[in-house]
Design an enzyme around this catalytic site. Structure first.
Site, PDB file in Angstrom:
ATOM      1  N   SER A 129       0.771  -1.330  -0.129  1.00 43.67           N
ATOM      2  CA  SER A 129       0.081   0.070  -0.107  1.00 43.67           C
ATOM      3  C   SER A 129       0.858   1.223  -0.130  1.00 43.67           C
ATOM      4  O   SER A 129       0.682   2.136  -0.860  1.00 43.67           O
ATOM      5  CB  SER A 129      -0.988   0.031   1.161  1.00 43.67           C
ATOM      6  OG  SER A 129      -0.204   0.098   2.306  1.00 43.67           O
ATOM      7  N   LYS A 148       9.357   0.224   8.151  1.00 44.56           N
ATOM      8  CA  LYS A 148       9.521   0.486   9.702  1.00 44.56           C
ATOM      9  C   LYS A 148       9.538  -0.915  10.353  1.00 44.56           C
ATOM     10  O   LYS A 148       8.478  -1.572  10.579  1.00 44.56           O
ATOM     11  CB  LYS A 148       8.160   1.269  10.081  1.00 44.56           C
ATOM     12  CG  LYS A 148       7.735   2.566   9.427  1.00 44.56           C
ATOM     13  CD  LYS A 148       6.577   3.454   9.824  1.00 44.56           C
ATOM     14  CE  LYS A 148       6.555   4.746   9.208  1.00 44.56           C
ATOM     15  NZ  LYS A 148       5.160   5.319   9.145  1.00 44.56           N
ATOM     16  N   GLY A 182       6.788   8.843   9.260  1.00 43.84           N
ATOM     17  CA  GLY A 182       5.916   9.874   9.745  1.00 43.84           C
ATOM     18  C   GLY A 182       4.383   9.416   9.751  1.00 43.84           C
ATOM     19  O   GLY A 182       4.173   8.391   9.288  1.00 43.84           O
ATOM     20  N   ALA A 193      -1.367   5.266   3.647  1.00 44.89           N
ATOM     21  CA  ALA A 193      -1.277   5.461   2.247  1.00 44.89           C
ATOM     22  C   ALA A 193      -2.814   5.769   1.547  1.00 44.89           C
ATOM     23  O   ALA A 193      -2.869   6.605   0.698  1.00 44.89           O
ATOM     24  CB  ALA A 193      -1.097   3.977   1.848  1.00 44.89           C
ATOM     25  N   LYS A 235       6.745   2.375  17.530  1.00 44.50           N
ATOM     26  CA  LYS A 235       5.414   2.703  18.082  1.00 44.50           C
ATOM     27  C   LYS A 235       4.209   1.725  17.560  1.00 44.50           C
ATOM     28  O   LYS A 235       3.347   1.721  18.093  1.00 44.50           O
ATOM     29  CB  LYS A 235       5.075   3.938  16.956  1.00 44.50           C
ATOM     30  CG  LYS A 235       5.376   3.991  15.732  1.00 44.50           C
ATOM     31  CD  LYS A 235       3.930   3.819  14.683  1.00 44.50           C
ATOM     32  CE  LYS A 235       4.344   3.534  13.454  1.00 44.50           C
ATOM     33  NZ  LYS A 235       3.156   2.917  12.628  1.00 44.50           N
ATOM     34  N   SER A 255      -4.947   1.102  10.544  1.00 42.49           N
ATOM     35  CA  SER A 255      -3.847   0.659  11.212  1.00 42.49           C
ATOM     36  C   SER A 255      -3.905  -0.918  11.520  1.00 42.49           C
ATOM     37  O   SER A 255      -4.731  -1.206  12.238  1.00 42.49           O
ATOM     38  CB  SER A 255      -3.502   1.273  12.389  1.00 42.49           C
ATOM     39  OG  SER A 255      -2.426   0.276  13.196  1.00 42.49           O
ATOM     40  N   ASN A 291      -1.629  -2.882  12.786  1.00 43.42           N
ATOM     41  CA  ASN A 291      -1.143  -3.231  14.063  1.00 43.42           C
ATOM     42  C   ASN A 291      -2.260  -3.058  15.184  1.00 43.42           C
ATOM     43  O   ASN A 291      -2.431  -3.643  16.233  1.00 43.42           O
ATOM     44  CB  ASN A 291       0.240  -2.460  14.514  1.00 43.42           C
ATOM     45  CG  ASN A 291       1.300  -2.692  13.440  1.00 43.42           C
ATOM     46  OD1 ASN A 291       1.592  -3.778  13.370  1.00 43.42           O
ATOM     47  ND2 ASN A 291       1.591  -1.978  12.568  1.00 43.42           N
TER      48      ASN A 291
END
Lengths: 336, 336
Positions: free
Chosen positions: B12, B108, B138, B142, B193, B256, B258
């Site tokens: 993505s 990431k 940051g 997407a 994060k 998200s 996660n």
């Protein structure tokens, strides 16, 4: 050990803290300035326009007479709106308050006239020493605290002993209190975040997404930290519960009145109309005035605060304000 | 000035960055490792399971052959999952890449085997100098970047000139790139994060509120910053876009993966079942392993990471994990 606690102000946060301290086993007295509101609370034990689905426990005494509320209280808890704090503590100073009582401030704002922080106002008006004043702040929507949702806050003050007393007074299984010695940082973070919450609300009202909100929160934190440092606060405090913690909760939440103001402005309503219909104070509107003036006074660049100020008070269009933020020159991330 | 850019990976984020750089007028080539996925993308110009309602512009060439994709490209953009980066850059090193090409990392994560950051993996495998590697990170879903929602990121690298080139390459009216020199800080913030996002998802799945999420985000930031400092990063970087900015966006967002993993775990699904049905990689699961091991290695206390690790890999109950976090001894807010 149970203590006698006087809470001044029966707004949503005053009610929630009354619930919390009553649950800890303390003897809680709640003072409300407005006799009509006070009567309703005494009769119905509810103020649904301030805190829905909440009933004040019977053990909590409700008073309209300040002197009555504070008799023998070792703790005075300030839960009135920021711009009302000075007049209430003047009345408190005239009443026969116990001279060794400590004061816990819950108000989040900066006095628009003096540009003073709440603890400064308290120290100016009350015969207490610096160490007797503690500010409690952090991500703590009243609506969630009365439902025993896990919540964390920070208690800041000059005296470690008094701060530790505040920790013990409030802490329980669902309410965790961290300590800090940085009173300016905790008070400025808790106040100035409401400006950024209005900006986040504007982004919501314009239909923008999480990326934009993440940008506003982060760059908002950066400018609030810059001003805080110029005013003697420790920068790391703004990365804590009273800074970023409260900021993200306010910006994400459907409970936040300040976020709501921004959202409604972006949808074309006037500020006057929005404020007239709010049952409670949106502190961020006054804080935008104070923050804007403090930025000028200390020579600190605060682009988001400046745009929110222009949108609220100078009729700038919200979408233009947001585009002006995105179009600034490319910069290093950390600058002062 | 238009540049030739090779993007490695059609996930993505790879698709969104292809869209972004194509809009800036660059010549974009997109490489996809999986021949079936590559074929579908060439034929349909869409991968709806990765990015809904997005059509890849016709000008963007799609390749399954890495050597073809990188011919004459001055920029190699790594958009593959973190645990795949090493094998892809080994292939890149074997291909006839331009030796003066710069590499921009978008992944990431932390390699679970070596516990190395992505730029470390790139430098180990590619014949490039330190300054030629930049990580872009940051709050940048997407889904929102392809809809031109205002977005900000940070570009970090050892060479100011190359970082400035990356700023110019990517920046436009709705995409603002800040610069940083702190590569460890930007990479660790963007990776770690995702552990906190799983914790926030667990809180969501347990039906908790904004106060709890604000607490997890703030205390999560504190422990990630502690580990970062122990690993040579600058603490202030974690208060920036790649740290708190990405963290709040991930924790708040319905996009998200996660956060979604945490939510589903709290609702009683097994990790295996959740991961088997996800069409994309949830980096945070591997990052929890890496973060947990790094905390041990550096002797850093990371209570939230530890609880997420126990819930994901040791069958601890999510509500017990959360209560154990709230019940810790009372502490100062800032400690190391």
């Amino acid at each position: 050990m149970p203590e006698i606690v006087a809470i001044l102000g029966a707004g949503s946060w005053g009610l929630a803290v009354a619930h919390l301290l009553n649950n800890r086993g303390h003897r809680v007295r709640l003072w409300e300035f407005d006799p009509t509101v006070c009567d309703r609370l005494v009769r119905n034990r509810q103020l649904p326009e301030k805190l829905t689905e909440f009933t004040l426990p019977e053990e909590i005494q409700v008073h309209n007479d300040l002197a009555e509320a504070i008799v023998d209280a070792r703790w005075h808890i300030m839960a009135v709106p920021a711009q009302r704090v000075r007049s209430v503590v003047r009345e408190l100073a005239r009443s026969s308050a116990a001279p060794d009582a400590n004061v816990v401030n819950l108000a989040k704002g900066i006095e628009t006239e003096s540009l003073h922080r709440m603890s400064e106002v308290l120290l100016e008006e009350l015969p207490v020493s610096e160490g007797q004043v503690v500010t409690l702040s952090g991500p703590s929507h009243a609506e969630e605290v009365v439902r025993d949702m896990p919540t964390t806050v920070v208690a800041a003050g000059a005296s470690e002993a008094v701060v530790n007393d505040v920790q013990r007074l409030f802490s329980g299984p669902y309410f965790r209190v961290y300590e800090s010695r940085d009173l300016p940082g905790v008070e400025l973070g808790g106040s100035l975040k409401n400006i950024i919450a209005i900006a986040a609300g504007i982004a919501d009202g314009l239909g923008l997404g999480d990326n934009t909100k993440g940008a506003l929160i982060t760059r908002g934190l950066a400018e609030v930290t810059r001003l805080g440092e110029a005013m003697g606060a420790r920068p790391e405090t703004f990365a804590g519960l009273s800074g970023i913690g409260d900021l993200v909760t306010t910006c994400a939440s459907r409970h936040s009145r300040n976020r709501f103001v921004g959202e409604q402005i972006a949808r074309g309503r006037t500020l006057e109309d929005i404020l007239n219909r709010l049952p409670m104070v949106a502190e961020g509107v006054d804080t935008t005035r104070s923050g804007y003036r403090l930025a000028e006074r200390h020579g600190v660049e605060m682009p988001i605060t400046t745009e929110v100020y222009r949108v609220l008070f100078e009729n700038k269009s919200p979408s233009e304000g947001l585009l002006d933020l995105m179009g600034r020159e490319l910069k290093p991330e950390i600058w002062r």
